[in-house]
Design a protein around this motif. Structure first.
Motif, PDB file in Angstrom:
ATOM      1  N   HIS A   1     -10.148  -9.912   9.563  1.00  0.00           N
ATOM      2  CA  HIS A   1      -8.937 -10.121   8.757  1.00  0.00           C
ATOM      3  C   HIS A   1      -9.376 -10.512   7.351  1.00  0.00           C
ATOM      4  N   LEU A   2      -9.447  -9.525   6.471  1.00  0.00           N
ATOM      5  CA  LEU A   2      -9.871  -9.772   5.101  1.00  0.00           C
ATOM      6  C   LEU A   2      -8.786 -10.486   4.307  1.00  0.00           C
ATOM      7  N   VAL A   3      -7.554 -10.334   4.755  1.00  0.00           N
ATOM      8  CA  VAL A   3      -6.423 -11.086   4.216  1.00  0.00           C
ATOM      9  C   VAL A   3      -5.873 -11.917   5.368  1.00  0.00           C
ATOM     10  N   PRO A   4      -5.614 -13.214   5.200  1.00  0.00           N
ATOM     11  CA  PRO A   4      -5.116 -14.043   6.302  1.00  0.00           C
ATOM     12  C   PRO A   4      -3.935 -13.402   7.019  1.00  0.00           C
ATOM     13  N   ALA A   5      -3.999 -13.419   8.347  1.00  0.00           N
ATOM     14  CA  ALA A   5      -2.990 -12.731   9.151  1.00  0.00           C
ATOM     15  C   ALA A   5      -1.592 -13.305   8.937  1.00  0.00           C
ATOM     16  N   ASP A   6      -1.495 -14.593   8.634  1.00  0.00           N
ATOM     17  CA  ASP A   6      -0.171 -15.208   8.499  1.00  0.00           C
ATOM     18  C   ASP A   6       0.567 -14.794   7.224  1.00  0.00           C
ATOM     19  N   LEU A   7      -0.108 -14.065   6.339  1.00  0.00           N
ATOM     20  CA  LEU A   7       0.541 -13.595   5.115  1.00  0.00           C
ATOM     21  C   LEU A   7       1.329 -12.303   5.326  1.00  0.00           C
ATOM     22  N   ASN A   8       1.104 -11.648   6.484  1.00  0.00           N
ATOM     23  CA  ASN A   8       1.778 -10.380   6.792  1.00  0.00           C
ATOM     24  C   ASN A   8       1.602  -9.358   5.663  1.00  0.00           C
ATOM     25  N   TYR A   9       0.369  -9.286   5.167  1.00  0.00           N
ATOM     26  CA  TYR A   9       0.068  -8.391   4.049  1.00  0.00           C
ATOM     27  C   TYR A   9       0.161  -6.928   4.478  1.00  0.00           C
ATOM     28  N   GLN A  10       0.766  -6.087   3.624  1.00  0.00           N
ATOM     29  CA  GLN A  10       0.772  -4.639   3.844  1.00  0.00           C
ATOM     30  C   GLN A  10       1.068  -3.920   2.533  1.00  0.00           C
ATOM     31  N   PHE A  11       0.185  -3.016   2.168  1.00  0.00           N
ATOM     32  CA  PHE A  11       0.383  -2.154   1.000  1.00  0.00           C
ATOM     33  C   PHE A  11       0.818  -0.800   1.550  1.00  0.00           C
ATOM     34  N   LEU A  12       2.116  -0.613   1.697  1.00  0.00           N
ATOM     35  CA  LEU A  12       2.670   0.514   2.437  1.00  0.00           C
ATOM     36  C   LEU A  12       2.286   1.854   1.827  1.00  0.00           C
ATOM     37  N   PHE A  13       2.184   1.932   0.508  1.00  0.00           N
ATOM     38  CA  PHE A  13       1.862   3.199  -0.146  1.00  0.00           C
ATOM     39  C   PHE A  13       0.527   3.762   0.354  1.00  0.00           C
ATOM     40  N   VAL A  14      -0.447   2.885   0.574  1.00  0.00           N
ATOM     41  CA  VAL A  14      -1.768   3.324   1.026  1.00  0.00           C
ATOM     42  C   VAL A  14      -1.727   3.743   2.488  1.00  0.00           C
ATOM     43  N   VAL A  15      -0.899   3.080   3.291  1.00  0.00           N
ATOM     44  CA  VAL A  15      -0.807   3.386   4.713  1.00  0.00           C
ATOM     45  C   VAL A  15      -0.122   4.738   4.949  1.00  0.00           C
ATOM     46  N   LEU A  16       0.816   5.092   4.084  1.00  0.00           N
ATOM     47  CA  LEU A  16       1.573   6.336   4.222  1.00  0.00           C
ATOM     48  C   LEU A  16       0.757   7.533   3.698  1.00  0.00           C
ATOM     49  N   PRO A  17       1.196   8.774   3.991  1.00  0.00           N
ATOM     50  CA  PRO A  17       0.443   9.971   3.598  1.00  0.00           C
ATOM     51  C   PRO A  17       0.038  10.053   2.134  1.00  0.00           C
ATOM     52  N   PRO A  18       0.851   9.613   1.161  1.00  0.00           N
ATOM     53  CA  PRO A  18       0.376   9.677  -0.230  1.00  0.00           C
ATOM     54  C   PRO A  18      -0.937   8.940  -0.452  1.00  0.00           C
ATOM     55  N   GLY A  19      -1.113   7.823   0.239  1.00  0.00           N
ATOM     56  CA  GLY A  19      -2.368   7.091   0.126  1.00  0.00           C
ATOM     57  C   GLY A  19      -3.540   7.888   0.653  1.00  0.00           C
ATOM     58  N   ALA A  20      -3.302   8.667   1.718  1.00  0.00           N
ATOM     59  CA  ALA A  20      -4.360   9.505   2.273  1.00  0.00           C
ATOM     60  C   ALA A  20      -4.760  10.598   1.285  1.00  0.00           C
ATOM     61  N   PHE A  21      -3.776  11.242   0.644  1.00  0.00           N
ATOM     62  CA  PHE A  21      -4.062  12.273  -0.342  1.00  0.00           C
ATOM     63  C   PHE A  21      -4.899  11.711  -1.490  1.00  0.00           C
ATOM     64  N   ILE A  22      -4.488  10.575  -2.013  1.00  0.00           N
ATOM     65  CA  ILE A  22      -5.195   9.992  -3.156  1.00  0.00           C
ATOM     66  C   ILE A  22      -6.602   9.548  -2.750  1.00  0.00           C
ATOM     67  N   GLY A  23      -6.721   8.901  -1.583  1.00  0.00           N
ATOM     68  CA  GLY A  23      -8.034   8.471  -1.116  1.00  0.00           C
ATOM     69  C   GLY A  23      -8.978   9.642  -0.909  1.00  0.00           C
ATOM     70  N   LEU A  24      -8.480  10.719  -0.311  1.00  0.00           N
ATOM     71  CA  LEU A  24      -9.315  11.899  -0.103  1.00  0.00           C
ATOM     72  C   LEU A  24      -9.719  12.507  -1.440  1.00  0.00           C
ATOM     73  N   GLY A  25      -8.796  12.502  -2.392  1.00  0.00           N
ATOM     74  CA  GLY A  25      -9.137  13.019  -3.718  1.00  0.00           C
ATOM     75  C   GLY A  25     -10.284  12.253  -4.361  1.00  0.00           C
ATOM     76  N   PHE A  26     -10.282  10.928  -4.217  1.00  0.00           N
ATOM     77  CA  PHE A  26     -11.382  10.122  -4.754  1.00  0.00           C
ATOM     78  C   PHE A  26     -12.706  10.457  -4.057  1.00  0.00           C
ATOM     79  N   LEU A  27     -12.667  10.688  -2.738  1.00  0.00           N
ATOM     80  CA  LEU A  27     -13.897  11.025  -2.014  1.00  0.00           C
ATOM     81  C   LEU A  27     -14.434  12.383  -2.452  1.00  0.00           C
ATOM     82  N   VAL A  28     -13.544  13.357  -2.621  1.00  0.00           N
ATOM     83  CA  VAL A  28     -13.971  14.680  -3.087  1.00  0.00           C
ATOM     84  C   VAL A  28     -14.588  14.577  -4.483  1.00  0.00           C
TER      85      VAL A  28
END
Length: 235
Positions: free
Chosen positions: A178-205
Motif C-alpha cells: 500500500h504505497l498510499v495508506p489504505a484508509d485514504l481510499n485513494y483512487q485516480f480513476l482516469f488512470v484506471v479507466l481505458p484512457p489511462g491505458a492508452f496514454i500509458g502505452l503511448g509512453f512505453l512505445v
C-alpha cells in the motif's frame, strides 16, 4: 538442436526488436483491458506465452503434413486446442484468477500475434526454435503488460501486487504493498479507466523508440571511431 546463438537472436528479436505490444502494436484489446493491475497483466501475458509456445511447437511439428490451402484453418485449430487446455486448467486450479481474466483467456485464440508467429516463423522453422520464439514473443508481451499494469496500479490505486492472492491463495494478501495508506481510499480513476491505458502505452512505445535511437546513435559513433582509427593506422 538449437544453438546458443539462435537462442540469443530469437530472444532479442522477440522481447525487444519485434516486441508484439510496443513494436507490432498487436493484441491491443487485452492490453488495454487487463492491465489495471500488475497481477492481471502478468497473468494474461504468461497465459499467452504458454499458448504461443505450445502452438508454435505443434505447428512446426505438423507443418509438413498441412496443405498450403489449409494452413490458416489448421493453425487456428491448433491454437484453439492449446487455449482450451489452458482455459480448463486455469478454471480447475486458478479459479479465482480465471474469473477475473474472464473472456480474455478464450480470446487468446483471436490474438493476431499468435497466428502471425505461427504463419511467419513456426511454419518455416524447427520445433525447438518455434517453441522458443513463441514463448519469448509471449514474454515480450508479458513484460509490457506487467510494466503497464504496475504503473496504472500504482498511480491509479496507490497499491502494488493487488490481487496476488488470486494466484497464491489468501495468505498472499499480506504481500500487497500500500504505497498510499489504505484508509485514504485513494483512487485516480482516469488512470484506471481505458484512457489511462492508452496514454500509458503511448509512453512505453515512445520510451522504447527513444532507447532505440540512442542505441543507434551510439553504434554509429562507435563505427565512425573504429573507421577513423583504421585510417590513422593505414596512414
Amino acid at each position: 538442436m538449437i544453438t546458443q546463438t539462435e537462442v540469443r537472436s530469437i530472444s532479442h528479436n522477440a522481447v525487444w526488436k519485434q516486441n508484439p505490444t510496443v513494436v507490432q502494436i498487436l493484441g491491443m484489446c487485452p492490453t488495454l483491458a487487463m492491465t489495471t493491475t500488475l497481477v492481471n497483466g502478468t497473468s494474461l501475458g504468461l497465459a499467452t506465452a504458454l499458448v504461443m509456445a505450445c502452438s508454435g511447437g505443434c505447428v512446426a511439428l505438423l507443418r509438413s503434413f498441412v496443405p498450403n490451402e489449409l494452413r490458416n484453418p489448421v493453425f487456428i485449430l491448433i491454437i484453439a486446442a492449446a487455449v482450451t487446455i489452458l482455459d480448463l486448467a486455469m478454471n480447475a486450479y486458478l479459479h479465482a484468477l480465471y474469473n477475473v481474466l474472464g473472456i480474455f483467456i478464450p480470446l487468446i485464440v483471436t490474438n493476431c500475434i499468435v497466428l502471425a508467429r505461427s504463419e511467419a516463423f513456426a511454419s518455416k522453422n524447427g520445433v525447438a526454435q518455434s517453441t522458443l520464439d513463441g514463448f519469448m514473443m509471449g514474454i515480450g508481451g508479458t513484460v509490457v503488460l506487467a510494466v503497464l499494469g504496475g504503473l496504472r496500479e500504482i498511480i491509479g490505486k496507490g497499491t502494488l501486487f493487488s490481487g496476488v492472492d488470486l494466484v497464491f491463495g489468501a495468505a498472499a494478501k499480506s504481500w500487497v504493498l500500500h504505497l498510499v495508506p489504505a484508509d485514504l481510499n485513494y483512487q485516480f480513476l482516469f488512470v484506471v479507466l481505458p484512457p489511462g491505458a492508452f496514454i500509458g502505452l503511448g509512453f512505453l512505445v515512445a520510451g522504447k523508440a527513444a532507447l532505440d535511437r540512442r542505441a543507434d546513435a551510439a553504434r554509429r559513433r562507435a563505427e565512425e571511431a573504429a573507421a577513423g582509427g583504421s585510417e590513422v593506422q593505414a596512414a
